[in-house]
Motif scaffolding. Structure first.
Motif, PDB file in Angstrom:
ATOM      1  N   ALA A   2     -30.432   2.618   4.647  1.00  0.00           N
ATOM      2  CA  ALA A   2     -29.737   3.620   3.889  1.00  0.00           C
ATOM      3  C   ALA A   2     -30.079   5.033   3.079  1.00  0.00           C
ATOM      4  CB  ALA A   2     -28.669   2.996   2.720  1.00  0.00           C
ATOM      5  N   LEU A   3     -29.572   5.965   2.973  1.00  0.00           N
ATOM      6  CA  LEU A   3     -30.312   7.018   2.579  1.00  0.00           C
ATOM      7  C   LEU A   3     -30.136   6.973   0.663  1.00  0.00           C
ATOM      8  CD1 LEU A   3     -31.314  10.070   3.078  1.00  0.00           C
ATOM      9  CD2 LEU A   3     -28.602  11.098   3.230  1.00  0.00           C
ATOM     10  N   TYR A   4     -30.798   7.094   0.736  1.00  0.00           N
ATOM     11  CA  TYR A   4     -30.512   7.469  -1.235  1.00  0.00           C
ATOM     12  C   TYR A   4     -31.204   8.644  -1.782  1.00  0.00           C
ATOM     13  CZ  TYR A   4     -30.395   2.129  -1.273  1.00  0.00           C
ATOM     14  OH  TYR A   4     -30.311   0.844  -1.035  1.00  0.00           O
ATOM     15  N   GLU A   5     -31.097   8.748  -2.919  1.00  0.00           N
ATOM     16  CA  GLU A   5     -31.430  10.422  -3.696  1.00  0.00           C
ATOM     17  C   GLU A   5     -31.411   9.635  -5.007  1.00  0.00           C
ATOM     18  OE1 GLU A   5     -28.844  13.271  -6.170  1.00  0.00           O
ATOM     19  OE2 GLU A   5     -28.394  12.722  -4.282  1.00  0.00           O
ATOM     20  N   ILE A   6     -32.636  10.039  -5.359  1.00  0.00           N
ATOM     21  CA  ILE A   6     -33.586  10.737  -6.762  1.00  0.00           C
ATOM     22  C   ILE A   6     -33.456  11.363  -7.181  1.00  0.00           C
ATOM     23  CG2 ILE A   6     -35.873   9.042  -7.518  1.00  0.00           C
ATOM     24  CD1 ILE A   6     -36.270   7.698  -4.397  1.00  0.00           C
ATOM     25  N   ARG A   7     -33.119  10.847  -8.698  1.00  0.00           N
ATOM     26  CA  ARG A   7     -33.636  12.182  -9.416  1.00  0.00           C
ATOM     27  C   ARG A   7     -33.941  11.682 -10.786  1.00  0.00           C
ATOM     28  NH1 ARG A   7     -27.384  14.928  -9.843  1.00  0.00           N
ATOM     29  NH2 ARG A   7     -26.697  14.641  -7.959  1.00  0.00           N
ATOM     30  N   GLY A  21     -35.010  10.067   0.755  1.00  0.00           N
ATOM     31  CA  GLY A  21     -35.026   8.941   1.868  1.00  0.00           C
ATOM     32  C   GLY A  21     -34.133   7.792   2.296  1.00  0.00           C
ATOM     33  N   ASP A  22     -34.987   7.468   3.080  1.00  0.00           N
ATOM     34  CA  ASP A  22     -33.892   6.155   3.749  1.00  0.00           C
ATOM     35  C   ASP A  22     -35.383   4.537   3.348  1.00  0.00           C
ATOM     36  OD1 ASP A  22     -31.521   6.913   5.495  1.00  0.00           O
ATOM     37  OD2 ASP A  22     -33.524   8.346   6.743  1.00  0.00           O
ATOM     38  N   PHE A  23     -34.384   3.820   2.728  1.00  0.00           N
ATOM     39  CA  PHE A  23     -34.706   2.404   2.457  1.00  0.00           C
ATOM     40  C   PHE A  23     -34.094   1.093   2.815  1.00  0.00           C
ATOM     41  CE2 PHE A  23     -36.213   6.069  -0.912  1.00  0.00           C
ATOM     42  CZ  PHE A  23     -37.244   5.744  -0.518  1.00  0.00           C
ATOM     43  N   PRO A  24     -34.825   0.435   2.820  1.00  0.00           N
ATOM     44  CA  PRO A  24     -33.684  -0.603   3.399  1.00  0.00           C
ATOM     45  C   PRO A  24     -33.016  -1.784   2.660  1.00  0.00           C
ATOM     46  CG  PRO A  24     -36.224  -1.347   3.348  1.00  0.00           C
ATOM     47  CD  PRO A  24     -36.672  -0.239   2.872  1.00  0.00           C
ATOM     48  N   SER A  25     -33.132  -1.160   1.550  1.00  0.00           N
ATOM     49  CA  SER A  25     -32.945  -2.328   0.250  1.00  0.00           C
ATOM     50  C   SER A  25     -32.937  -1.055  -1.041  1.00  0.00           C
ATOM     51  CB  SER A  25     -33.246  -3.379  -0.302  1.00  0.00           C
ATOM     52  OG  SER A  25     -34.389  -2.977  -0.975  1.00  0.00           O
ATOM     53  N   ASP A  26     -31.956  -1.630  -1.988  1.00  0.00           N
ATOM     54  CA  ASP A  26     -31.624  -1.053  -3.342  1.00  0.00           C
ATOM     55  C   ASP A  26     -33.377  -0.855  -4.239  1.00  0.00           C
ATOM     56  OD1 ASP A  26     -29.002  -0.330  -2.490  1.00  0.00           O
ATOM     57  OD2 ASP A  26     -28.204  -1.728  -4.118  1.00  0.00           O
ATOM     58  N   LEU A  27     -33.493  -2.468  -4.384  1.00  0.00           N
ATOM     59  CA  LEU A  27     -34.849  -2.340  -4.709  1.00  0.00           C
ATOM     60  C   LEU A  27     -35.644  -1.278  -4.546  1.00  0.00           C
ATOM     61  CD1 LEU A  27     -36.630  -3.774  -6.824  1.00  0.00           C
ATOM     62  CD2 LEU A  27     -37.055  -6.051  -5.287  1.00  0.00           C
ATOM     63  N   ARG A  47     -27.359   5.963  -4.408  1.00  0.00           N
ATOM     64  CA  ARG A  47     -27.132   5.534  -2.383  1.00  0.00           C
ATOM     65  C   ARG A  47     -25.840   5.348  -2.621  1.00  0.00           C
ATOM     66  NH1 ARG A  47     -24.708   0.899  -1.828  1.00  0.00           N
ATOM     67  NH2 ARG A  47     -26.151  -0.410  -3.468  1.00  0.00           N
ATOM     68  N   GLY A  48     -25.231   7.364  -1.721  1.00  0.00           N
ATOM     69  CA  GLY A  48     -24.385   7.765  -1.528  1.00  0.00           C
ATOM     70  C   GLY A  48     -23.402   7.989  -2.882  1.00  0.00           C
ATOM     71  N   GLU A  49     -21.880   7.994  -3.590  1.00  0.00           N
ATOM     72  CA  GLU A  49     -22.048   8.161  -5.180  1.00  0.00           C
ATOM     73  C   GLU A  49     -22.302   7.035  -5.623  1.00  0.00           C
ATOM     74  OE1 GLU A  49     -19.462  11.197  -5.233  1.00  0.00           O
ATOM     75  OE2 GLU A  49     -19.485  11.927  -3.517  1.00  0.00           O
TER      76      GLU A  49
END
Length: 71
Positions: A2-7, A21-27, A47-49
């Motif tokens: 999934a695509l994640y936004e890191i701020r 970045g694309d990561f396999p999980s929230d962790l 992750r998205g909104e």
């Protein structure tokens, strides 16, 4: 994946870094984000909104007042 936004957010009411970045999980996204964090900053992972994770001092978001228009 999934695509994640890191701020990383500075306490002076501004965003200091936004990365994606694309990561396999929230962790996995959270661990990657924590490696970017510096002392005194807040950190958000989305992750998205959806806000997945947040840590750090409170950050206030205030709109800049608009100047009065002359007519």
């Amino acid at each position: 994946m999934a695509l994640y936004e890191i701020r990383t957010l500075m306490t002076r009411r501004r965003v200091s870094l936004i990365s994606y970045g694309d990561f396999p999980s929230d962790l996995a996204a959270i661990l990657a984000a924590r490696s970017l964090m510096r002392r005194g900053e807040a950190l958000e992972v989305r992750r998205g909104e959806i806000l997945v994770y947040r840590i750090g001092p409170a950050v206030e978001w205030n709109a800049v007042p608009l100047k009065a228009q002359r007519g």
